[in-house]
Write a protein that holds these residues in place. Structure first.
Motif, PDB file in Angstrom:
ATOM      1  N   LEU A 189       0.817  -1.215   0.000  1.00 13.87           N
ATOM      2  CA  LEU A 189       0.000   0.000   0.000  1.00 13.87           C
ATOM      3  C   LEU A 189       0.850   1.264   0.000  1.00 13.87           C
ATOM      4  N   GLY A 190       2.174   1.099   0.010  1.00 16.50           N
ATOM      5  CA  GLY A 190       3.032   2.269  -0.040  1.00 16.50           C
ATOM      6  C   GLY A 190       3.588   2.710   1.291  1.00 16.50           C
ATOM      7  N   ALA A 191       3.523   1.846   2.305  1.00 19.33           N
ATOM      8  CA  ALA A 191       3.984   2.235   3.636  1.00 19.33           C
ATOM      9  C   ALA A 191       5.475   2.538   3.668  1.00 19.33           C
ATOM     10  N   GLN A 192       6.231   2.065   2.669  1.00 21.14           N
ATOM     11  CA  GLN A 192       7.671   2.301   2.670  1.00 21.14           C
ATOM     12  C   GLN A 192       8.009   3.786   2.564  1.00 21.14           C
ATOM     13  N   SER A 193       7.059   4.603   2.157  1.00 25.69           N
ATOM     14  CA  SER A 193       7.312   6.046   2.079  1.00 25.69           C
ATOM     15  C   SER A 193       7.316   6.709   3.444  1.00 25.69           C
ATOM     16  N   VAL A 194       6.694   6.066   4.433  1.00 27.70           N
ATOM     17  CA  VAL A 194       6.614   6.657   5.770  1.00 27.70           C
ATOM     18  C   VAL A 194       7.229   5.768   6.841  1.00 27.70           C
ATOM     19  N   VAL A 195       7.688   4.574   6.452  1.00 27.64           N
ATOM     20  CA  VAL A 195       8.312   3.631   7.385  1.00 27.64           C
ATOM     21  C   VAL A 195       9.666   3.234   6.809  1.00 27.64           C
ATOM     22  N   ALA A 196      10.716   3.332   7.633  1.00 27.15           N
ATOM     23  CA  ALA A 196      12.091   3.150   7.140  1.00 27.15           C
ATOM     24  C   ALA A 196      12.531   1.694   7.163  1.00 27.15           C
ATOM     25  N   GLY A 197      11.720   0.817   6.562  1.00 20.74           N
ATOM     26  CA  GLY A 197      12.085  -0.582   6.482  1.00 20.74           C
ATOM     27  C   GLY A 197      11.312  -1.449   7.451  1.00 20.74           C
ATOM     28  N   THR A 198      11.412  -2.756   7.235  1.00 23.49           N
ATOM     29  CA  THR A 198      10.713  -3.713   8.101  1.00 23.49           C
ATOM     30  C   THR A 198      11.634  -4.333   9.141  1.00 23.49           C
ATOM     31  N   ASN A 199      12.936  -4.166   8.991  1.00 23.39           N
ATOM     32  CA  ASN A 199      13.884  -4.793   9.915  1.00 23.39           C
ATOM     33  C   ASN A 199      15.010  -3.818  10.263  1.00 23.39           C
ATOM     34  N   VAL A 200      15.861  -4.237  11.198  1.00 25.76           N
ATOM     35  CA  VAL A 200      16.933  -3.363  11.687  1.00 25.76           C
ATOM     36  C   VAL A 200      17.899  -2.984  10.575  1.00 25.76           C
ATOM     37  N   GLU A 201      18.239  -3.938   9.727  1.00 24.33           N
ATOM     38  CA  GLU A 201      19.209  -3.671   8.670  1.00 24.33           C
ATOM     39  C   GLU A 201      18.718  -2.585   7.719  1.00 24.33           C
ATOM     40  N   GLU A 202      17.443  -2.672   7.321  1.00 20.01           N
ATOM     41  CA  GLU A 202      16.892  -1.663   6.422  1.00 20.01           C
ATOM     42  C   GLU A 202      16.811  -0.304   7.115  1.00 20.01           C
ATOM     43  N   MET A 203      16.441  -0.321   8.386  1.00 19.73           N
ATOM     44  CA  MET A 203      16.368   0.933   9.140  1.00 19.73           C
ATOM     45  C   MET A 203      17.727   1.592   9.237  1.00 19.73           C
TER      46      MET A 203
ATOM     47  N   GLU B  16       4.669 -10.662  24.315  1.00 21.25           N
ATOM     48  CA  GLU B  16       4.773  -9.626  23.287  1.00 21.25           C
ATOM     49  C   GLU B  16       5.641  -8.470  23.772  1.00 21.25           C
ATOM     50  N   ALA B  17       5.476  -8.080  25.035  1.00 22.09           N
ATOM     51  CA  ALA B  17       6.276  -6.986  25.599  1.00 22.09           C
ATOM     52  C   ALA B  17       7.745  -7.383  25.682  1.00 22.09           C
ATOM     53  N   ILE B  18       8.012  -8.615  26.062  1.00 31.51           N
ATOM     54  CA  ILE B  18       9.399  -9.093  26.144  1.00 31.51           C
ATOM     55  C   ILE B  18      10.036  -9.117  24.758  1.00 31.51           C
ATOM     56  N   GLU B  19       9.256  -9.527  23.766  1.00 31.03           N
ATOM     57  CA  GLU B  19       9.759  -9.531  22.388  1.00 31.03           C
ATOM     58  C   GLU B  19      10.064  -8.111  21.925  1.00 31.03           C
ATOM     59  N   ALA B  20       9.192  -7.158  22.278  1.00 26.32           N
ATOM     60  CA  ALA B  20       9.432  -5.753  21.917  1.00 26.32           C
ATOM     61  C   ALA B  20      10.707  -5.244  22.583  1.00 26.32           C
ATOM     62  N   LYS B  21      10.912  -5.625  23.841  1.00 22.84           N
ATOM     63  CA  LYS B  21      12.133  -5.231  24.559  1.00 22.84           C
ATOM     64  C   LYS B  21      13.371  -5.762  23.838  1.00 22.84           C
ATOM     65  N   LYS B  22      13.332  -7.002  23.412  1.00 20.70           N
ATOM     66  CA  LYS B  22      14.475  -7.598  22.713  1.00 20.70           C
ATOM     67  C   LYS B  22      14.766  -6.845  21.417  1.00 20.70           C
ATOM     68  N   HIS B  23      13.701  -6.473  20.701  1.00 21.78           N
ATOM     69  CA  HIS B  23      13.892  -5.727  19.456  1.00 21.78           C
ATOM     70  C   HIS B  23      14.559  -4.380  19.718  1.00 21.78           C
ATOM     71  N   ILE B  24      14.107  -3.682  20.759  1.00 19.22           N
ATOM     72  CA  ILE B  24      14.672  -2.368  21.066  1.00 19.22           C
ATOM     73  C   ILE B  24      16.126  -2.498  21.511  1.00 19.22           C
ATOM     74  N   LEU B  25      16.433  -3.527  22.283  1.00 22.19           N
ATOM     75  CA  LEU B  25      17.825  -3.768  22.678  1.00 22.19           C
ATOM     76  C   LEU B  25      18.704  -4.018  21.452  1.00 22.19           C
ATOM     77  N   SER B  26      18.149  -4.723  20.468  1.00 21.80           N
ATOM     78  CA  SER B  26      18.927  -4.980  19.250  1.00 21.80           C
ATOM     79  C   SER B  26      19.152  -3.690  18.461  1.00 21.80           C
ATOM     80  N   VAL B  27      18.184  -2.762  18.508  1.00 16.11           N
ATOM     81  CA  VAL B  27      18.361  -1.465  17.852  1.00 16.11           C
ATOM     82  C   VAL B  27      19.472  -0.679  18.543  1.00 16.11           C
ATOM     83  N   ILE B  28      19.494  -0.708  19.865  1.00 14.81           N
ATOM     84  CA  ILE B  28      20.553  -0.015  20.618  1.00 14.81           C
ATOM     85  C   ILE B  28      21.921  -0.560  20.230  1.00 14.81           C
ATOM     86  N   GLU B  29      22.035  -1.880  20.154  1.00 13.53           N
ATOM     87  CA  GLU B  29      23.299  -2.496  19.735  1.00 13.53           C
ATOM     88  C   GLU B  29      23.677  -2.064  18.318  1.00 13.53           C
TER      89      GLU B  29
END
Length: 324
Positions: free
Chosen positions: A27-41, A69-82
């Motif tokens: 639907l074009g979300a790539q114009s407002v979202v910088a990727g689906t994963n850490v590498e693309e971001m 779900e909250a624990i999974e979100a925490k892991k994702h954010i920790l991976s972004v920090i790294e």
């Protein structure tokens, strides 16, 4: 007001949110979202950094009511920090307490946040607590108060449509603060409803924090507000290292670049992930002009253009009738 309520209603629809996860980038979300994963971001942030723009990164997430779900979100954010540390990119983190379990249990959420803030502190990375609706406002401030006893790498958001905002900004003036207008549907008992009143309070808060605060992030796409701030800081001899302008990834790109080229600190709010729907609907609710920007930048194929024009004409037509 109806158009704001319309988009806020859409943002809270879990069925549409699930559908958007499946079809968003079609639907074009790539114009407002910088990727689906850490590498693309990371690649998106590197491109911004090359243009003199920093980033605040939001690992998108909505409707978290289960601990796993909250624990999974925490892991994702920790991976972004790294990743920020490993790639040496100019970026910090924005997060929502509800994504880390605030609707589940306060203590559980606090522990998740403590792990995130602690890891970020090791790398000298700033963590910004995004504010949500009124029901979550005071609990979010309570979390910040707890963490501020140990850590100095945290800040938060002040929403100009709340009556209490002026008291909050005075209480937290020693924090780095992002000042916004506000993007949720709130009761007239707790929040201004009139755009003019919200804009006036927005400027009042910005000016107060620029004069008295630690560091001010001015989050707006409104060039009138931006021009007002430019004049204000010049008249009051406020150094540019004490503030920055912020805009959303994918919106008003030319203005973002122009402000950076003019020598102002500029930070782009960079969301990534598949859970983009609620975030984007609130951006449309916050500033309906974003709908026009979205159509210009997303609907560039023939079929999508027809859909975009049709929906845009419908919404703009409704808005015009309401304004008569």
């Amino acid at each position: 007001m109806w158009i704001k309520n319309f988009f806020i209603g859409l943002s809270q629809n879990q069925m549409l949110n699930k559908a958007a996860k499946r079809y968003g980038f079609k639907l074009g979300a790539q114009s407002v979202v910088a990727g689906t994963n850490v590498e693309e971001m990371v690649e998106s942030v590197k491109q911004l950094n090359a243009q003199g723009i920093s980033a605040t990164i939001d690992n998108l997430g909505e409707f978290v009511f289960e601990k796993d779900e909250a624990i999974e979100a925490k892991k994702h954010i920790l991976s972004v920090i790294e990743s920020i540390n490993q790639n040496n990119i100019d970026a910090h983190i924005s997060l929502k307490p509800t994504q880390l379990g605030l609707d589940i249990d306060f203590g559980f959420c606090l522990q998740n946040l403590r792990e995130i803030v602690s890891k970020a502190h090791e790398y000298n990375i700033f963590i910004n607590f995004d504010m949500e609706d009124y029901d979550h406002l005071q609990p979010s401030f309570d979390l910040i108060d707890e963490l501020a006893q140990t850590y100095d790498n945290i800040g938060t958001v002040i929403q100009a449509y709340f009556f209490r905002a002026i008291n909050d900004i005075k209480q937290y003036k020693h924090f780095r603060l992002r000042i916004v207008k506000g993007a949720y549907k709130e009761s007239p008992e707790v929040a201004y409803q009139d755009k003019k009143e919200i804009d006036e309070n927005f400027l009042r808060l910005i000016e107060y924090h620029l004069l008295n605060g630690k560091f001010t992030s001015i989050a707006t796409h409104d060039h009138h507000i931006i021009n007002h701030v430019k004049k204000f800081v010049e008249e009051n001899q406020i150094p540019r290292e004490k503030f920055e302008f912020q805009m959303l990834y994918g919106f008003r790109k030319d203005m973002q670049l122009d402000l950076a080229k003019e020598g102002y600190n500029f930070c782009t709010y960079v969301p990534f992930g598949t859970d983009w729907y609620g975030y984007f609907m609130r951006r449309l609710a916050e500033r309906p002009q974003n709908l026009n920007l979205f159509f210009k930048q997303v609907f560039n194929k023939k079929t999508n253009t027809m859909i975009g024009i049709g929906l845009g004409a419908f919404l703009l037509g409704r808005l015009s009738k309401r304004n008569k």
